[in-house]
Design a protein around this motif. Structure first.
Motif, PDB file in Angstrom:
ATOM      1  N   UNK A  68       6.738  53.177   8.860  1.00 29.10           N
ATOM      2  CA  UNK A  68       8.030  53.845   8.718  1.00 29.10           C
ATOM      3  C   UNK A  68       7.956  54.873   7.615  1.00 29.10           C
ATOM      4  N   UNK A  70       9.834  56.874  10.922  1.00 27.50           N
ATOM      5  CA  UNK A  70       9.393  57.535  12.139  1.00 27.50           C
ATOM      6  C   UNK A  70      10.009  58.932  12.148  1.00 27.50           C
ATOM      7  N   UNK A  72      10.706  62.273  14.164  1.00 25.55           N
ATOM      8  CA  UNK A  72      10.721  62.815  15.523  1.00 25.55           C
ATOM      9  C   UNK A  72      11.331  64.207  15.505  1.00 25.55           C
TER      10      UNK A  72
ATOM     11  N   UNK B  90      21.126  50.337  13.752  1.00 26.67           N
ATOM     12  CA  UNK B  90      19.760  50.359  14.273  1.00 26.67           C
ATOM     13  C   UNK B  90      19.210  48.944  14.329  1.00 26.67           C
ATOM     14  N   UNK B  92      15.781  46.961  14.789  1.00 23.55           N
ATOM     15  CA  UNK B  92      14.343  47.196  14.782  1.00 23.55           C
ATOM     16  C   UNK B  92      13.620  45.934  15.210  1.00 23.55           C
ATOM     17  N   UNK B  93      12.889  46.040  16.266  1.00 19.68           N
ATOM     18  CA  UNK B  93      12.042  44.942  16.689  1.00 19.68           C
ATOM     19  C   UNK B  93      10.619  45.433  16.692  1.00 19.68           C
ATOM     20  N   UNK B 103       6.716  49.596  16.660  1.00 19.97           N
ATOM     21  CA  UNK B 103       8.156  49.383  16.519  1.00 19.97           C
ATOM     22  C   UNK B 103       8.904  49.595  17.830  1.00 19.97           C
ATOM     23  N   UNK B 105      12.828  50.213  18.990  1.00 16.60           N
ATOM     24  CA  UNK B 105      14.109  50.546  18.379  1.00 16.60           C
ATOM     25  C   UNK B 105      15.223  50.519  19.400  1.00 16.60           C
ATOM     26  N   UNK B 107      19.561  51.289  19.405  1.00 11.42           N
ATOM     27  CA  UNK B 107      20.699  51.689  18.597  1.00 11.42           C
ATOM     28  C   UNK B 107      21.962  51.184  19.265  1.00 11.42           C
ATOM     29  N   UNK B 139      16.690  59.311  22.544  1.00  7.76           N
ATOM     30  CA  UNK B 139      15.915  59.858  21.428  1.00  7.76           C
ATOM     31  C   UNK B 139      15.208  58.749  20.664  1.00  7.76           C
ATOM     32  N   UNK B 140      15.892  57.616  20.523  1.00  6.50           N
ATOM     33  CA  UNK B 140      15.268  56.517  19.796  1.00  6.50           C
ATOM     34  C   UNK B 140      14.092  55.934  20.570  1.00  6.50           C
ATOM     35  N   UNK B 142      12.220  57.618  22.494  1.00  2.75           N
ATOM     36  CA  UNK B 142      11.157  58.606  22.299  1.00  2.75           C
ATOM     37  C   UNK B 142      10.475  58.408  20.945  1.00  2.75           C
ATOM     38  N   UNK B 143      11.306  58.146  19.930  1.00  2.95           N
ATOM     39  CA  UNK B 143      10.744  57.928  18.588  1.00  2.95           C
ATOM     40  C   UNK B 143       9.751  56.789  18.591  1.00  2.95           C
ATOM     41  N   UNK B 144      10.133  55.692  19.237  1.00  3.87           N
ATOM     42  CA  UNK B 144       9.224  54.543  19.171  1.00  3.87           C
ATOM     43  C   UNK B 144       7.954  54.820  19.960  1.00  3.87           C
ATOM     44  N   UNK B 146       6.584  57.746  20.296  1.00  2.31           N
ATOM     45  CA  UNK B 146       5.793  58.687  19.490  1.00  2.31           C
ATOM     46  C   UNK B 146       5.020  57.935  18.411  1.00  2.31           C
ATOM     47  N   UNK B 147       5.740  57.009  17.760  1.00  2.00           N
ATOM     48  CA  UNK B 147       5.069  56.243  16.705  1.00  2.00           C
ATOM     49  C   UNK B 147       3.925  55.426  17.292  1.00  2.00           C
ATOM     50  N   UNK B 149       2.138  56.126  19.804  1.00  2.00           N
ATOM     51  CA  UNK B 149       1.018  57.021  20.096  1.00  2.00           C
ATOM     52  C   UNK B 149       0.206  57.271  18.827  1.00  2.00           C
ATOM     53  N   UNK B 150       0.912  57.529  17.728  1.00  2.00           N
ATOM     54  CA  UNK B 150       0.177  57.794  16.486  1.00  2.00           C
ATOM     55  C   UNK B 150      -0.603  56.572  16.018  1.00  2.00           C
TER      56      UNK B 150
END
Lengths: 104, 213
Positions: A68, A70, A72, B90, B92-93, B103, B105, B107, B139-140, B142-144, B146-147, B149-150
């Motif tokens: 964390x 994150x 975007x 939010x 978070x699991x 992660x 996420x 919301x 969007x959330x 997508x965020x998870x 993306x993370x 992927x990294x």
């Protein structure tokens, strides 16, 4: 206080405040400080507009290694073209070699 | 690379054991790498699809909000924004992909957002707000992704480095060591053999001399 922050120009991010995000209005000059502040406040998710991320690429890349926050990217109101996700493309090329994703 | 090797049968055995282990580990890690890359590509495809989806719907939402804004007074719009009782909570699991914590996420929009004055706002605002709420959820997600992927990319790099060091350094080193010890041992046994032959020759010669004398 919301755990989700959104950084960008006022026009783009202002409506998100109604949904309960923490809106941090920034421009090219102070985006670095604002981003750092958001990170130090332990925001879990930081949305940031594509124009502003260009100024703080280094800081954003540093956060990628940690779980964390994150970070975007979102398009802003102002840019209308299709965005190019350079960093993801670079990452893919680094990991699996070029030309693998283009066949779609 | 030159290794410090004791040319004994004991160390030959231990090197053989090490080589076997290294080969096993190499195979396992290579399998892991393949699977990681497969998952990575799957995630990237998903990401690209969702990203395009969100970008286009976000642009539509911006336009709708803009319509709402120009049909209202600035003051009314600001009042709507600041007086919104909504909070985004939010959750978070985390889930595991190949033993990596990723992660997850979610919301929850708390509070009724449609609690603004109907006389001072217009229909575009209702529409825009509904869009925004939908998009935020996406969007959330997508965020998870993306993370994930990294994180996967980092893991792939790490695993690849391990596979390479096993394949190009450790395993050849062990093989060299085994070859070296084998050669040394053979050499020693040959020299022992010649020694024995020589000694036998001398003994036989001596015995013959004794018999004839």
């Amino acid at each position: 206080m919301s755990q989700i922050a959104i950084i960008g120009d006022k026009e783009t991010i202002f409506p998100f405040q109604a949904i309960g995000f923490e809106t941090l209005i920034a421009d090219a000059e102070n985006v670095k400080e604002i981003f750092k502040k958001a990170v130090s406040q332990k925001k879990l998710i930081i949305f940031i507009t594509e124009e502003l991320v260009l100024f703080i690429e280094k800081e954003v890349n540093n956060t990628m290694k940690k779980p964390y926050p994150i970070v975007t990217l979102i398009p802003s109101v102002l840019d209308s073209e299709e965005s190019s996700r350079e960093d993801i493309v670079k990452l893919i090329e680094k990991v699996v070699g070029p030309n693998l994703m283009k066949e779609e | 690379m030159q290794l410090q090797i004791n040319a004994t049968r004991m160390s030959l055995l231990s090197y053989k054991k090490k080589l076997k282990l290294a080969k096993k580990g190499h195979k396992l890690l290579k399998d892991k790498l393949e699977e990681l890359v497969r998952r990575f590509i799957k995630l990237v495809r998903e990401y690209q699809k969702k990203r395009g989806d969100i970008e286009s719907s976000l642009r539509i939402a911006y336009k709708k909000m803009f319509h709402a804004q120009i049909n209202m007074s600035r003051l009314d719009f600001n009042e709507f924004i600041y007086s919104s009782p909504v909070e985004a909570e939010l959750k978070v699991g985390s889930r595991k992909i190949m033993n990596i914590d990723v992660p997850e996420l979610e919301v929850e929009i708390k509070g009724n957002i449609f609690s603004y004055s109907l006389s001072q706002t217009n229909v575009h605002l209702d529409d825009a707000i509904a869009d925004y709420i939908n998009i935020v959820k996406k969007m959330l997600e997508l965020s998870s992704i993306e993370k994930a992927i990294y994180l996967l990319a980092a893991e792939i790099e790490k695993t690849r480095r391990r596979v390479n060091s096993l394949e190009y350094i450790l395993i050849p080193n062990f093989e060299d060591a085994i070859k070296f010890i084998n050669m040394k041992l053979d050499e020693r046994s040959r020299s022992e053999l010649t020694q024995l032959m020589k000694v036998k020759e001398m003994i036989v010669k001596k015995r013959e001399e004794n018999e004839y004398s």
